[in-house]
Scaffold this motif. Structure first.
Motif, short mmCIF file in Angstrom:
data_model
loop_
_atom_site.label_atom_id
_atom_site.label_comp_id
_atom_site.label_asym_id
_atom_site.label_seq_id
_atom_site.Cartn_x
_atom_site.Cartn_y
_atom_site.Cartn_z
N ILE A 98 0.84 -1.20 0.00
CA ILE A 98 0.00 0.00 0.00
C ILE A 98 0.87 1.25 0.00
O ILE A 98 0.75 2.10 -0.88
CB ILE A 98 -0.96 0.01 1.21
CG1 ILE A 98 -1.92 -1.19 1.13
CG2 ILE A 98 -1.75 1.32 1.26
CD1 ILE A 98 -2.88 -1.28 2.30
N TYR A 99 1.76 1.38 1.00
CA TYR A 99 2.57 2.59 1.11
C TYR A 99 3.60 2.71 -0.01
O TYR A 99 3.63 3.72 -0.73
CB TYR A 99 3.27 2.63 2.47
CG TYR A 99 4.31 3.72 2.60
CD1 TYR A 99 3.92 5.04 2.82
CD2 TYR A 99 5.66 3.43 2.48
CE1 TYR A 99 4.87 6.04 2.92
CE2 TYR A 99 6.61 4.44 2.58
CZ TYR A 99 6.21 5.73 2.80
OH TYR A 99 7.15 6.73 2.89
N TRP A 115 2.74 3.35 -4.03
CA TRP A 115 2.20 4.65 -4.41
C TRP A 115 3.16 5.79 -4.13
O TRP A 115 3.11 6.82 -4.78
CB TRP A 115 0.88 4.89 -3.69
CG TRP A 115 -0.19 3.95 -4.17
CD1 TRP A 115 -0.74 2.90 -3.49
CD2 TRP A 115 -0.83 3.95 -5.44
NE1 TRP A 115 -1.66 2.26 -4.26
CE2 TRP A 115 -1.74 2.88 -5.46
CE3 TRP A 115 -0.71 4.76 -6.57
CZ2 TRP A 115 -2.52 2.59 -6.58
CZ3 TRP A 115 -1.49 4.47 -7.68
CH2 TRP A 115 -2.40 3.40 -7.67
N THR A 116 4.02 5.65 -3.14
CA THR A 116 4.95 6.73 -2.83
C THR A 116 6.34 6.51 -3.43
O THR A 116 7.06 7.47 -3.68
CB THR A 116 5.12 6.88 -1.30
OG1 THR A 116 5.70 5.69 -0.76
CG2 THR A 116 3.77 7.12 -0.64
N ARG A 145 2.20 12.66 6.21
CA ARG A 145 1.77 11.37 5.66
C ARG A 145 2.55 10.22 6.30
O ARG A 145 1.97 9.22 6.73
CB ARG A 145 1.98 11.36 4.15
CG ARG A 145 1.45 10.13 3.43
CD ARG A 145 1.96 10.13 1.99
NE ARG A 145 1.27 9.16 1.19
CZ ARG A 145 0.19 9.40 0.48
NH1 ARG A 145 -0.35 10.59 0.50
NH2 ARG A 145 -0.37 8.45 -0.25
N TYR A 171 1.46 7.04 8.89
CA TYR A 171 1.81 5.63 8.73
C TYR A 171 2.59 5.12 9.94
O TYR A 171 2.38 3.99 10.39
CB TYR A 171 2.65 5.43 7.46
CG TYR A 171 1.82 5.14 6.23
CD1 TYR A 171 1.34 3.86 5.97
CD2 TYR A 171 1.52 6.14 5.32
CE1 TYR A 171 0.58 3.58 4.85
CE2 TYR A 171 0.75 5.88 4.19
CZ TYR A 171 0.29 4.60 3.96
OH TYR A 171 -0.47 4.33 2.85
N GLU A 206 -5.31 5.36 -0.52
CA GLU A 206 -4.18 5.46 -1.45
C GLU A 206 -4.63 5.38 -2.90
O GLU A 206 -3.95 5.89 -3.79
CB GLU A 206 -3.14 4.37 -1.16
CG GLU A 206 -2.33 4.60 0.10
CD GLU A 206 -1.40 5.79 -0.01
OE1 GLU A 206 -1.37 6.47 -1.05
OE2 GLU A 206 -0.69 6.08 0.98
N HIS A 207 -5.75 4.72 -3.15
CA HIS A 207 -6.27 4.65 -4.52
C HIS A 207 -7.15 5.85 -4.86
O HIS A 207 -7.69 5.92 -5.96
CB HIS A 207 -7.06 3.35 -4.72
CG HIS A 207 -6.18 2.16 -4.98
ND1 HIS A 207 -5.45 1.55 -3.98
CD2 HIS A 207 -5.89 1.50 -6.12
CE1 HIS A 207 -4.77 0.54 -4.50
NE2 HIS A 207 -5.01 0.49 -5.79
N GLU A 208 -7.31 6.76 -3.89
CA GLU A 208 -8.03 8.00 -4.10
C GLU A 208 -9.46 7.75 -4.58
O GLU A 208 -9.99 8.45 -5.44
CB GLU A 208 -7.30 8.89 -5.11
CG GLU A 208 -5.92 9.32 -4.63
CD GLU A 208 -5.24 10.27 -5.60
OE1 GLU A 208 -5.80 10.52 -6.67
OE2 GLU A 208 -4.14 10.74 -5.28
#
Length: 216
Positions: A26-27, A30-31, A84, A88, A126-128
């Protein structure tokens, strides 16, 4: 194998699995930021083991949670951790505190559901899905004639060209007429940058058909 040890091992496995899913799937995708991966995955199991030992000697979980809540707001002196990543980090710290009491049979189902809900919520955010998140930077801008509302389109176009970022909007802050500069906060979609980089990588691969092949 004693029941206590089984509960300890099951809790450790559930806790580590949740942390890996959050950090790796997840983290990080995307980052693409590896700076905090080590911190997240090191904090999580360590806190679980400490909390499991604290509960085994009948110390209050509330005391332990308060201790690690203090750790969650510590700022590293080398650089300031973004909000952010702080979020987390708090989740990574809170999970082992919660999972360390899985030995209580009445609470096990609730803890498993809580892990699933947290993971699902982070995945959705995270998928907005229904949200749009913007990144921003502050820049000192010298073309002060473009900061007027009537020339906002020109300002955004110039900032996009000069920074290479997909600027969506800009906010003008402090204006220094003595030096003919202004502080401008630019907002952009970082995932558009990642998508553009991925497309370029794909095109590069198409133009190099021999990449990955071996001679017979």
């Amino acid at each position: 194998m004693s029941a206590d040890f089984s509960d300890f091992a099951i809790g450790a496995g559930l806790n580590l699995l949740s942390a890996i899913i959050i950090v790796r799937f997840i983290y990080y995708p995307w980052t693409q930021n590896r700076s905090y991966v080590f911190t997240f995955l090191a904090f999580n199991p360590t806190i679980y083991f400490v909390m499991a030992l604290l509960t085994s000697i009948e110390l209050s979980v509330g005391v332990g949670f308060g201790l690690f809540a203090i750790f969650s707001v510590i700022r590293y002196r080398t650089e300031e951790m973004p909000i952010r990543e702080m979020t987390y980090l708090f989740i990574i710290i809170a999970l082992p505190v919660m999972n360390s009491v899985i030995g209580d049979g009445d609470e096990a189902d609730k803890i498993i559901v809580a892990n699933i809900v947290i993971i699902a919520l982070l995945f959705i955010l995270e998928h907005e899905w229904g949200f749009k998140f913007e990144h921003h930077k502050k820049v000192t801008y010298e073309k002060i004639e473009l900061i007027t509302p009537a020339r906002r389109g020109e300002l955004i176009a110039d900032l996009t060209e000069r920074t290479g970022l997909p600027v969506t909007r800009a906010e003008v802050g402090r204006i220094d007429f003595l030096r003919d500069t202004a502080e401008v906060t630019i907002y952009y979609d970082e995932r558009a940058i990642n998508g553009r980089a991925a497309r370029k990588a794909g095109l590069a691969a198409e133009y190099h058909p021999l990449v990955g092949r071996t001679e017979d």
